[in-house]
Scaffold this active site. Structure first.
Site, PDB file in Angstrom:
ATOM      1  N   SER A  43     -54.087  46.150   5.592  1.00  0.00           N
ATOM      2  CA  SER A  43     -52.940  45.618   4.297  1.00  0.00           C
ATOM      3  C   SER A  43     -51.963  44.596   4.942  1.00  0.00           C
ATOM      4  CB  SER A  43     -52.363  46.831   3.829  1.00  0.00           C
ATOM      5  OG  SER A  43     -51.070  46.524   3.355  1.00  0.00           O
TER       6      SER A  43
ATOM      7  N   LYS B 271     -42.678  49.823  17.874  1.00  0.00           N
ATOM      8  CA  LYS B 271     -41.862  48.896  16.953  1.00  0.00           C
ATOM      9  C   LYS B 271     -40.924  48.014  17.975  1.00  0.00           C
ATOM     10  CE  LYS B 271     -42.479  51.659  13.202  1.00  0.00           C
ATOM     11  NZ  LYS B 271     -43.349  50.753  11.915  1.00  0.00           N
TER      12      LYS B 271
ATOM     13  N   CYS C 171     -45.995  59.726  12.918  1.00  0.00           N
ATOM     14  CA  CYS C 171     -44.906  59.107  13.728  1.00  0.00           C
ATOM     15  C   CYS C 171     -43.811  60.401  14.219  1.00  0.00           C
ATOM     16  CB  CYS C 171     -43.860  58.562  12.649  1.00  0.00           C
ATOM     17  SG  CYS C 171     -44.990  57.136  12.061  1.00  0.00           S
TER      18      CYS C 171
ATOM     19  N   GLU D 170     -51.426  46.417  -3.897  1.00  0.00           N
ATOM     20  CA  GLU D 170     -52.408  45.764  -3.026  1.00  0.00           C
ATOM     21  C   GLU D 170     -53.874  46.357  -3.195  1.00  0.00           C
ATOM     22  OE1 GLU D 170     -51.543  44.840   1.190  1.00  0.00           O
ATOM     23  OE2 GLU D 170     -53.239  43.880   1.493  1.00  0.00           O
TER      24      GLU D 170
ATOM     25  N   GLU E  38     -43.338  45.289  17.988  1.00  0.00           N
ATOM     26  CA  GLU E  38     -43.368  44.650  16.750  1.00  0.00           C
ATOM     27  C   GLU E  38     -42.364  43.681  16.210  1.00  0.00           C
ATOM     28  OE1 GLU E  38     -43.003  47.220  13.533  1.00  0.00           O
ATOM     29  OE2 GLU E  38     -44.571  46.322  12.380  1.00  0.00           O
TER      30      GLU E  38
ATOM     31  N   CYS F 111     -48.649  50.179   8.885  1.00  0.00           N
ATOM     32  CA  CYS F 111     -47.266  50.740   9.197  1.00  0.00           C
ATOM     33  C   CYS F 111     -47.098  51.044  10.673  1.00  0.00           C
ATOM     34  CB  CYS F 111     -46.927  51.906   8.580  1.00  0.00           C
ATOM     35  SG  CYS F 111     -47.279  51.869   6.784  1.00  0.00           S
TER      36      CYS F 111
ATOM     37  N   GLU G 269     -44.438  36.663  13.971  1.00  0.00           N
ATOM     38  CA  GLU G 269     -44.499  36.374  12.632  1.00  0.00           C
ATOM     39  C   GLU G 269     -43.305  37.012  11.704  1.00  0.00           C
ATOM     40  OE1 GLU G 269     -46.937  37.112  15.125  1.00  0.00           O
ATOM     41  OE2 GLU G 269     -47.826  38.776  13.996  1.00  0.00           O
TER      42      GLU G 269
ATOM     43  N   GLU H  53     -47.982  48.233  -1.328  1.00  0.00           N
ATOM     44  CA  GLU H  53     -49.203  48.640  -0.614  1.00  0.00           C
ATOM     45  C   GLU H  53     -50.104  49.122  -1.687  1.00  0.00           C
ATOM     46  OE1 GLU H  53     -48.891  50.617   3.049  1.00  0.00           O
ATOM     47  OE2 GLU H  53     -50.761  50.723   3.549  1.00  0.00           O
TER      48      GLU H  53
END
Lengths: 584, 128
Positions: A322, A361, A506, A285, A364, A302, A369, A282
């Site tokens: 990102s 999550k 989190c 990037e 996710e 994230c 993907e 990251e």
């Protein structure tokens, strides 16, 4: 301006309290306990459930202490026989329409309704009768709604609408048929819910809970053919202990690792290492975007709740996100490639279980993907609560377990990885690495206090290699919406923005141990858990991701360099706009 | 409240149910947020105040004085007053009234649906 005070008498005790405080607040100050149910400090103060009623002299009917402001000279009685009887009836009536299956309910032992029933010595259902029947909604990969257990306190609605500003749920129908649901009673899966799970955190009963994967994981653990690898997120270790009666913010990393090993996981890895990897990619990037005129501000990715929110609401701005996968997905992909090759394990036989403070999550890891060459990055996601349940199932005396360390070779993590679990942590970690790279030297500063703390939007400007880098740290989707509207309008001043879906990051995720409204009103849970993470960072020898020897090894042996083709294959992903729910 | 009242009307309630009903009504009145909640129990409370005896009859003797509660109502013909005219028998929709011509009539409780047609048709007010 000088603060005004009022004096009132509660149960014969004279109380001086700030003008504008409620009777409940005044009573708490002198240690008088008034039961509440729908009350959730600063989120749901509506006086709906009638549990907190008190008698006020000279007033017809009872007053609801959670919303009734204290007035000068007020005489309040909180525990007269009449008040107690009325509260008991209120509870009886709530129970008369509640599916009582405490023995098999996930919230048993941590249910506010159950606690009240115990407190009021409820021994039978006084008013049995017709009950509303609802289908259980378990279509989404993250949340299960069982409205037969709902008590209509509306804490979830308030959280969704006012805190997160999503408004996916509200009260539908009227009277006896009233229930909390989505537009046209659709499944949560089909509306604009982001799966942040804050509604679960606010639910006093078992009406909302995560979709469990416990049994699936046990099955894989029992299968001798499967090589089961578990990884735990940074925020899990500072909250897991709470489920076993330990103080909020206790770091139970050692005990947790021991428990996981005893439960039969083949390898126990640390998602903090994955977090370090995320920072490597990251930060790289970000530097590339700054140097090559890429799309700015760059926003972290994230938090899957946030990503879903962005895809649903700001499909045209996804290039700001990102392309990095979240730490546990990156780590999963690496275990099934690099680690599998190195140790000669068939990647198809590896099962990755991620223990996360998050229920988004779960969604996710089920996204299309999130796989490389047809191999899923992560197979199952367990929440902190689920792990606690599994430890109990395994009959482990958690508080008595000895400490042990994460497994090599991917068990070492920097302090930067640890603070990922709190709002501002990703930014701080990324800055530590980006500064060193851009300046081309080792900068001795570790802590960036401006990005810490509970504020929803924190911003600061840093001088990096002659450039003024404006950064913002955002937590909670309501604040995220503000930042996105700015970007949409084209007047966002920022270069780099960290966004977490859950207010506080989190540590306050939708998969963390649920705290009762009383605890939430009196203790700053976020701060205690976050401080524990910062103290892990402080005690770490390595505090920058790029100095972690595991990273060096990984890039040398496998990933070549940051942002390389291999890194992109395993560690990056892409997003696509998702349709918003429209009434047709 | 409705469910307890229905229980009473069906003759399935006990004295304890009257206690439950009253407790519920009093507390709903006191603890409700809005005016509707505060006044909804009023019919129950006022009938309890003025007709408590009847509530008790429903609960204990399973009897309804006015025969309005169909499940426990019992319609009978007073043999003293009956003039054996047979009007009630002719009007009964379910042929629940038995007896030969010029004889005093008797209601077969098994068949009776408590509709009250006979009461209305009797010219001598012998049925009730």
């Amino acid at each position: 301006m000088e603060e005004e005070f009022v004096t009132l008498t509660i149960d014969g005790i004279e109380v001086k309290t700030k003008k504008g405080n409620t009777i409940l607040q005044a009573a708490q100050k002198v240690g008088i306990d008034i039961p509440t149910l729908c009350f959730l400090k600063e989120i749901n103060e509506v006086g709906d459930c009638r549990m907190c009623i008190v008698e006020v002299e000279g007033r017809k009917g009872f007053a609801t202490s959670c919303i009734q402001k204290a007035e000068e000279g007020m005489v309040v009685h909180t525990h007269t026989p009449e008040v107690l009887e009325a509260r008991h009836i209120v509870l009886d009536l709530i129970l008369s329409n509640h599916k009582i299956e405490c023995l098999t309910c996930t919230r048993s032992g941590n249910c506010e309704l159950q606690k009240l029933a115990e407190k009021f010595n409820v021994q039978k259902i006084e008013y049995p009768g017709e009950m509303v029947k609802h289908e259980i909604d378990d279509k989404s990969p993250s949340i299960v709604r069982d409205f037969n257990k709902c008590i209509l306190c509306r804490r979830c609605i308030a959280t969704c609408k006012n805190v997160q500003e999503i408004g996916a749920i509200d009260c539908i129908e009227r009277g006896f048929e009233s229930c909390i649901s989505t537009t046209y009673d659709n499944s949560l899966n089909d509306v604009d819910c982001t799966f942040c799970g804050q509604c679960i955190e606010s639910c006093p009963t078992g009406a909302l809970h995560e979709k469990e994967s416990i049994n699936d994981v046990w099955v894989r653990l029992k299968d001798p053919e499967t090589y089961v690898v578990v990884q735990t997120a940074p925020a899990v270790r500072v909250a897991l202990g709470e489920e076993f009666g330990m103080p909020i913010g206790t770091n139970v990393k050692g005990k947790m690792v021991t428990a996981l090993k005893r439960m039969g996981f083949n390898k126990v890895f640390d998602t903090n290492t994955g977090a370090d990897l995320t920072i490597m990619e990251e930060a790289n990037e970000f530097i590339e975007r700054i140097q090559n005129g890429g799309v700015l501000p760059m926003i972290t990715s994230c938090s899957p709740g946030w990503v879903r929110f962005a895809e649903k609401n700001y499909g045209e701005l996804l290039s700001h996100l990102s392309s990095c996968k979240s730490p546990h997905q990156m780590f999963g992909a690496l275990i099934k490639s690099y680690f599998a090759e190195k140790y000669g394990i068939d990647k198809n036989k590896i099962c990755i279980v991620s223990v996360m403070p998050c229920i988004a999550k779960k969604y996710e890891c089920s996204r299309e993907e999130m796989e490389v060459d047809g191999v899923r990055d992560v197979d199952y996601v367990l929440t902190t609560r689920e792990l606690a349940r599994m430890i109990k199932q395994a009959n482990l005396d958690f508080t008595e377990l000895e400490d042990s360390d994460f497994d090599e070779p991917m068990g070492e993590a920097s302090g930067a990885g640890a603070i990922f679990g709190t709002t501002g942590g990703v930014m701080e970690a990324a800055i530590r690495t980006a500064i060193d790279t851009l300046e081309g030297k080792n900068v001795e500063q570790f802590e960036y206090k401006e990005v810490r703390g509970e504020k929803g939007i924190k911003e600061t400007t840093l001088q990096i290699a002659g450039i003024d880098v404006k950064i913002a740290v955002v937590s909670g989707l309501a604040n995220a919406r503000r930042i996105m509207e700015q970007i949409k309008a084209g007047n966002s001043p920022y270069h780099f923005v960290e966004i977490m879906a859950c207010p506080g990051g989190c540590v306050m995720g939708g998969g963390q141990p649920i705290k009762s409204s009383k605890v939430r009103a009196t203790v700053d849970v976020r701060k205690l858990r976050a401080d524990a993470l910062y103290s892990i960072d402080e005690k770490s020898v390595i505090r920058k991701s790029h100095e972690n020897p595991v990273m060096k090894q990984l890039y040398e042996e496998f990933l070549e360099k940051q942002g390389s083709h291999v890194a992109h294959k395993y560690l990056h992903t892409e997003y696509g706009a998702k349709e918003k729910y429209e009434i047709t | 409240m409705l469910e307890i009242l229905e229980k009473l009307c069906n003759g399935e309630a006990s004295e304890y149910d009257i206690y439950r009903l009253e407790k519920l009504a009093v507390n709903i009145k006191k603890a409700s947020v809005c005016g509707l909640g505060q006044s909804a129990p009023n019919p129950v409370l006022s009938t309890l105040r003025y007709f408590r005896e009847e509530f008790k009859e429903h609960a204990i003797e399973k009897k309804c004085r006015t025969n309005e509660c169909k499940k426990i109502a019992k319609i009978e013909i007073d043999p003293e007053k009956c003039k054996a005219c047979g009007l009630c028998q002719r009007n009964c929709p379910v042929e629940a009234i038995e007896g030969e011509a010029r004889e005093k009539r008797v209601i077969n409780q098994e068949k009776c649906i408590k509709c009250g047609t006979c009461i209305a048709s009797c010219p001598f007010q012998a049925i009730g």
